[in-house]
Design an enzyme around this catalytic site. Structure first.
Site, PDB file in Angstrom:
ATOM      1  CE1 TYR A 158      -3.081  -3.007   0.199  1.00 36.33           C
ATOM      2  CE2 TYR A 158      -3.561  -2.476   2.469  1.00 36.33           C
ATOM      3  CZ  TYR A 158      -3.752  -3.269   1.353  1.00 36.33           C
ATOM      4  OH  TYR A 158      -4.642  -4.307   1.421  1.00 36.33           O
ATOM      5  CE  LYS A 190      -8.894   5.299   1.739  1.00 34.95           C
ATOM      6  NZ  LYS A 190      -9.514   6.075   0.631  1.00 34.95           N
ATOM      7  CB  ILE A 210     -10.437  -3.850   7.707  1.00 38.57           C
ATOM      8  CG1 ILE A 210     -10.403  -4.871   6.538  1.00 38.57           C
ATOM      9  CG2 ILE A 210      -9.940  -4.498   8.991  1.00 38.57           C
ATOM     10  CD1 ILE A 210      -8.987  -5.248   6.093  1.00 38.57           C
ATOM     11  CG  ASN A 221     -16.732   3.837   8.496  1.00 35.23           C
ATOM     12  OD1 ASN A 221     -17.856   4.129   8.098  1.00 35.23           O
ATOM     13  ND2 ASN A 221     -15.651   4.003   7.764  1.00 35.23           N
TER      14      ASN A 221
HETATM   15  P1  NAP Z   1     -13.886   0.024   1.303  1.00 36.91           P
HETATM   16  O1  NAP Z   1     -13.457   0.112   2.702  1.00 36.91           O
HETATM   17  O2  NAP Z   1     -14.921  -0.963   0.903  1.00 36.91           O
HETATM   18  O3  NAP Z   1     -14.382   1.425   0.796  1.00 36.91           O
HETATM   19  C1  NAP Z   1     -13.596   2.587   0.903  1.00 36.91           C
HETATM   20  C2  NAP Z   1     -14.408   3.740   0.318  1.00 36.91           C
HETATM   21  O4  NAP Z   1     -15.529   4.001   1.193  1.00 36.91           O
HETATM   22  C3  NAP Z   1     -13.595   5.004   0.233  1.00 36.91           C
HETATM   23  O5  NAP Z   1     -13.961   5.661  -0.962  1.00 36.91           O
HETATM   24  C4  NAP Z   1     -14.061   5.795   1.454  1.00 36.91           C
HETATM   25  O6  NAP Z   1     -14.032   7.175   1.243  1.00 36.91           O
HETATM   26  C5  NAP Z   1     -15.503   5.385   1.547  1.00 36.91           C
HETATM   27  N1  NAP Z   1     -16.009   5.519   2.914  1.00 36.91           N
HETATM   28  C6  NAP Z   1     -15.494   4.962   4.038  1.00 36.91           C
HETATM   29  N2  NAP Z   1     -16.250   5.288   5.098  1.00 36.91           N
HETATM   30  C7  NAP Z   1     -17.248   6.083   4.641  1.00 36.91           C
HETATM   31  C8  NAP Z   1     -18.360   6.727   5.255  1.00 36.91           C
HETATM   32  N3  NAP Z   1     -18.587   6.583   6.548  1.00 36.91           N
HETATM   33  N4  NAP Z   1     -19.187   7.479   4.464  1.00 36.91           N
HETATM   34  C9  NAP Z   1     -18.964   7.588   3.139  1.00 36.91           C
HETATM   35  N5  NAP Z   1     -17.926   6.997   2.480  1.00 36.91           N
HETATM   36  C10 NAP Z   1     -17.088   6.245   3.230  1.00 36.91           C
HETATM   37  O7  NAP Z   1     -12.643  -0.224   0.326  1.00 36.91           O
HETATM   38  P2  NAP Z   1     -11.173  -0.796   0.408  1.00 36.91           P
HETATM   39  O8  NAP Z   1     -10.233   0.284   0.799  1.00 36.91           O
HETATM   40  O9  NAP Z   1     -10.956  -1.511  -0.870  1.00 36.91           O
HETATM   41  O10 NAP Z   1     -11.197  -1.936   1.537  1.00 36.91           O
HETATM   42  C11 NAP Z   1     -10.899  -1.700   2.885  1.00 36.91           C
HETATM   43  C12 NAP Z   1      -9.541  -2.221   3.280  1.00 36.91           C
HETATM   44  O11 NAP Z   1      -9.437  -3.621   3.068  1.00 36.91           O
HETATM   45  C13 NAP Z   1      -8.390  -1.666   2.453  1.00 36.91           C
HETATM   46  O12 NAP Z   1      -8.126  -0.316   2.742  1.00 36.91           O
HETATM   47  C14 NAP Z   1      -7.308  -2.645   2.797  1.00 36.91           C
HETATM   48  O13 NAP Z   1      -6.763  -2.362   4.073  1.00 36.91           O
HETATM   49  C15 NAP Z   1      -8.085  -3.950   2.777  1.00 36.91           C
HETATM   50  N6  NAP Z   1      -8.034  -4.648   1.462  1.00 36.91           N
HETATM   51  C16 NAP Z   1      -7.361  -5.838   1.398  1.00 36.91           C
HETATM   52  C17 NAP Z   1      -7.292  -6.523   0.195  1.00 36.91           C
HETATM   53  C18 NAP Z   1      -6.554  -7.818   0.140  1.00 36.91           C
HETATM   54  O14 NAP Z   1      -6.296  -8.342  -0.956  1.00 36.91           O
HETATM   55  N7  NAP Z   1      -6.194  -8.393   1.262  1.00 36.91           N
HETATM   56  C19 NAP Z   1      -7.900  -6.014  -0.963  1.00 36.91           C
HETATM   57  C20 NAP Z   1      -8.608  -4.822  -0.853  1.00 36.91           C
HETATM   58  C21 NAP Z   1      -8.676  -4.155   0.364  1.00 36.91           C
HETATM   59  P3  NAP Z   1     -12.977   8.131   2.011  1.00 36.91           P
HETATM   60  O15 NAP Z   1     -11.638   7.534   1.767  1.00 36.91           O
HETATM   61  O16 NAP Z   1     -13.199   9.437   1.355  1.00 36.91           O
HETATM   62  O17 NAP Z   1     -13.340   8.152   3.469  1.00 36.91           O
END
Ligand code: NAP
Length: 279
Positions: free
Chosen positions: A52, A237, A235, A247
Site C-alpha cells: 500500500y 477504509k 476493515i 464507521n
Molecule cells: P472500502 O473500505 O470498501 O471502501 C472505501 C471507500 O468508502 C472510500 O472511498 C471511502 O471514502 C468510503 N467511505 C469509508 N467510510 C465512509 C463513510 N462513513 N461514508 C462515506 N464513504 C465512506 O474499500 P477498500 O479500501 O478496498 O477496503 C478496505 C480495506 O481492506 C483496504 O483499505 C485494505 O486495508 C483492505 N483490502 C485488502 C485486500 C486484500 O487483498 N487483502 C484487498 C482490498 C482491500 P474516504 O476515503 O473518502 O473516506
C-alpha cells in the site's frame, strides 16, 4: 466496540478495524486525523500491507506513542514470500511503521513460493517476537486445506477476504471452513471498494429503510450485517475523521433477526462461483 479473537484463543481485535489501501494518496493530515479518530472511537485494529505505497508511513505518524493500544496487521507480497524474503519484508514493514512487532502478519495472496517456506518464516518471526500471530489473505477453502496440512492445527489466525453486501461468495465455503477451524475471517472492501449500494436502487432502499428505523447510517448497517457471524471482522477504509467516526459506531449496532432477513433477501448470496472473487 466489540472485539473478536484472531484465531483459536488468539489475541483480540476490534470487530471494526481500519483499512489503509490508498490512504497515502489524499490529504496526509486528514488521513492521520481519520486514523486517530478511529482509534479514539475503538477501531484499534489497523490493516496495512507493504503493497500500500506509503500507507505504513502515514500509520507510523498516526500511532506515535499509542502502539500498545493497537492491533497492527501488515502483509507480505507473494513475490517476497520466500523464507528469507518474508523475514526481510517484515523487518522493512516494522521499520516503516516505527514499531518492533506486528500483532498479525499475512501472506497477501497465494503466489509461487511453497507455503511451507512462508510458514517457516512466519514461525521464525514469532520466535523472534517480531509478530504475535500470522494469517493469509485471498485463500479459498482448498488453499486453506493445503495450508492446514503444512502448518498444523491452531496456527492460522485469519483469512482476509473480499466480503460486502453485493459479494457474499465466501459464505459458501470459506466462512464455514474458518468457523470449523477457529480462524478469524476479515472482510476487506466491506463497502464494495467504490461501489456502495445507492438508495435509488431497490436493495439500497431496503438498506436505507433499516438505517433510518435504527437511527443509523446505511454504512453502519452494512458493517453490522457483515460482522453478524461470530468469526467475521471488517476493515473499512476512511480518509476523513467524520467517516472514521461513523464507521466505528457500527461496532455497537446489533441488527434484529428480521432486519438481517430483510438484508439477506435484498442482497442475495447467489450461487457459489468457480473461484474466490478478489480485488
Ligand atoms: P472500502 O473500505 O470498501 O471502501 C472505501 C471507500 O468508502 C472510500 O472511498 C471511502 O471514502 C468510503 N467511505 C469509508 N467510510 C465512509 C463513510 N462513513 N461514508 C462515506 N464513504 C465512506 O474499500 P477498500 O479500501 O478496498 O477496503 C478496505 C480495506 O481492506 C483496504 O483499505 C485494505 O486495508 C483492505 N483490502 C485488502 C485486500 C486484500 O487483498 N487483502 C484487498 C482490498 C482491500 P474516504 O476515503 O473518502 O473516506
Amino acid at each position: 466496540m466489540q472485539t473478536k479473537p484472531f484465531g483459536k484463543s488468539g489475541p483480540q481485535a476490534s470487530v471494526i478495524g481500519q483499512g489503509t489501501w490508498y490512504l497515502d494518496r489524499g490529504d496526509r493530515r486528514s488521513a492521520i486525523s481519520a486514523l486517530q479518530r478511529g482509534i479514539d472511537a475503538g477501531m484499534t485494529h489497523i490493516d496495512t500491507a507493504e503493497m500500500y505505497g506509503d500507507a505504513e508511513l502515514v500509520i507510523a505518524d498516526a500511532i506515535a506513542g499509542r502502539r500498545d493500544e493497537l492491533f497492527l496487521v501488515s502483509k507480505v507480497l507473494p513475490s517476497n514470500a520466500s523464507r528469507r524474503g518474508t523475514i526481510t519484508a517484515c523487518e522493512r514493514s516494522l521499520k516503516r511503521l516505527k514499531t518492533d512487532r506486528l500483532d498479525c502478519y499475512l501472506l497477501h495472496w497465494r503466489g509461487s513460493y511453497p507455503l511451507a517456506d512462508t510458514v517457516a518464516a512466519f514461525d521464525e518471526l514469532i520466535a523472534a517476537g517480531k509478530i504475535r500471530s500470522w494469517g493469509v489473505s485471498n485463500f479459498d477453502a482448498e488453499d486453506l486445506d493445503e495450508l492446514l496440512d503444512v502448518a498444523g492445527a491452531g496456527k492460522i489466525a485469519c483469512n482476509q477476504v473480499l466480503y460486502h453486501l453485493q459479494e457474499r461468495a465466501i459464505e459458501h465455503a470459506v466462512i464455514p471452513w474458518c468457523e470449523r477451524h477457529g480462524v478469524a475471517v476479515v472482510a476487506y472492501s466491506p463497502f464494495g471498494h467504490n461501489d456502495f449500494p445507492s438508495p435509488s436502487s431497490k436493495a439500497g432502499a431496503v438498506l436505507q429503510g433499516i438505517a433510518q428505523a435504527r437511527k443509523a447510517t446505511p454504512r453502519q448497517v452494512a458493517l453490522s450485517f457483515l460482522t453478524r457471524l461470530r468469526s467475521v471482522l471488517a476493515i473499512p477504509k476512511a480518509s476523513s475523521p467524520e467517516h472514521a467516526a461513523e464507521n466505528a459506531a457500527a461496532g455497537d449496532l446489533t441488527l434484529s433477526d428480521g432486519e438481517l432477513a430483510a438484508l439477506d433477501k435484498a442482497f442475495p448470496r447467489g450461487p457459489k462461483p468457480r473461484s474466490l472473487p478478489m480485488l
